[in-house]
Scaffold this motif. Structure first.
Motif, PDB file in Angstrom:
ATOM      1  N   PRO A  60      -0.675  -2.218  12.505  1.00  0.00           N
ATOM      2  CA  PRO A  60      -1.729  -1.280  12.123  1.00  0.00           C
ATOM      3  C   PRO A  60      -1.248  -0.147  11.234  1.00  0.00           C
ATOM      4  O   PRO A  60      -2.026   0.432  10.500  1.00  0.00           O
ATOM      5  CB  PRO A  60      -2.234  -0.742  13.459  1.00  0.00           C
ATOM      6  N   TYR A  61       0.039   0.188  11.274  1.00  0.00           N
ATOM      7  CA  TYR A  61       0.552   1.275  10.455  1.00  0.00           C
ATOM      8  C   TYR A  61       1.264   0.778   9.212  1.00  0.00           C
ATOM      9  O   TYR A  61       1.845   1.555   8.477  1.00  0.00           O
ATOM     10  CB  TYR A  61       1.501   2.143  11.276  1.00  0.00           C
ATOM     11  N   GLY A  62       1.252  -0.488   8.954  1.00  0.00           N
ATOM     12  CA  GLY A  62       1.900  -1.035   7.772  1.00  0.00           C
ATOM     13  C   GLY A  62       3.398  -1.169   7.960  1.00  0.00           C
ATOM     14  O   GLY A  62       3.997  -0.637   8.887  1.00  0.00           O
ATOM     15  N   ALA A  63       4.016  -1.906   7.081  1.00  0.00           N
ATOM     16  CA  ALA A  63       5.446  -2.154   7.188  1.00  0.00           C
ATOM     17  C   ALA A  63       6.250  -0.926   6.765  1.00  0.00           C
ATOM     18  O   ALA A  63       7.340  -0.687   7.258  1.00  0.00           O
ATOM     19  CB  ALA A  63       5.824  -3.352   6.339  1.00  0.00           C
TER      20      ALA A  63
ATOM     21  N   LEU B 267       0.979   7.766   9.534  1.00  0.00           N
ATOM     22  CA  LEU B 267      -0.310   7.698   8.853  1.00  0.00           C
ATOM     23  C   LEU B 267      -0.830   6.273   8.925  1.00  0.00           C
ATOM     24  O   LEU B 267      -0.064   5.317   8.829  1.00  0.00           O
ATOM     25  CB  LEU B 267      -0.173   8.119   7.389  1.00  0.00           C
ATOM     26  N   ASN B 268      -2.141   6.103   9.072  1.00  0.00           N
ATOM     27  CA  ASN B 268      -2.707   4.765   9.136  1.00  0.00           C
ATOM     28  C   ASN B 268      -3.338   4.323   7.817  1.00  0.00           C
ATOM     29  O   ASN B 268      -3.930   3.269   7.750  1.00  0.00           O
ATOM     30  CB  ASN B 268      -3.737   4.670  10.264  1.00  0.00           C
ATOM     31  N   LYS B 269      -3.196   5.135   6.769  1.00  0.00           N
ATOM     32  CA  LYS B 269      -3.662   4.757   5.437  1.00  0.00           C
ATOM     33  C   LYS B 269      -2.765   5.424   4.406  1.00  0.00           C
ATOM     34  O   LYS B 269      -1.912   6.243   4.741  1.00  0.00           O
ATOM     35  CB  LYS B 269      -5.123   5.151   5.235  1.00  0.00           C
ATOM     36  N   ASP B 270      -2.959   5.063   3.150  1.00  0.00           N
ATOM     37  CA  ASP B 270      -2.144   5.660   2.097  1.00  0.00           C
ATOM     38  C   ASP B 270      -2.456   7.142   1.968  1.00  0.00           C
ATOM     39  O   ASP B 270      -3.612   7.548   1.986  1.00  0.00           O
ATOM     40  CB  ASP B 270      -2.422   4.974   0.757  1.00  0.00           C
TER      41      ASP B 270
END
Length: 100
Positions: free
Chosen positions: A50-53, A65-68
């Motif tokens: 969910p938090y990206g690599a 952060l959960n988005k850019d």
């Protein structure tokens, strides 16, 4: 808080590609099929994160952060800046704010 320029970036949707029913489907027997009694959590190579690599963090409080973006929502609101690009949106000089 997001500025108007970054709000346009959030509004963009991914273009939908045509998806034929059998092409690339994992549940058909034509392409090798699926294994019986297979544990999907163990066999899946690329698991969802969910938090990206990259694991982007807030520039101020170092929370995930959960988005850019550069700042988390709390820090962006406290400073009066855009979450994504860091541009000053509001003048918070006369505000009485705290992180407590």
């Amino acid at each position: 808080m997001v500025c108007s320029k970054c709000e346009k970036k959030l509004a963009k949707n991914a273009p939908s590609a045509p998806d034929p029913w059998k092409a690339g489907a994992s549940n058909t027997m034509a392409g090798g099929g699926r294994k019986i009694n297979e544990n999907k959590m163990l066999s899946k190579k690329d698991r969802y994160s969910p938090y990206g690599a990259a694991g982007k963090k807030c520039a101020t409080c170092k929370s995930m952060l959960n988005k850019d973006g550069m700042f988390c929502h709390t820090c962006a609101y406290t400073k009066g800046v855009c979450e994504m690009c860091g541009v000053q949106i509001q003048d918070t000089k006369n505000y009485k704010q705290s992180n407590k």
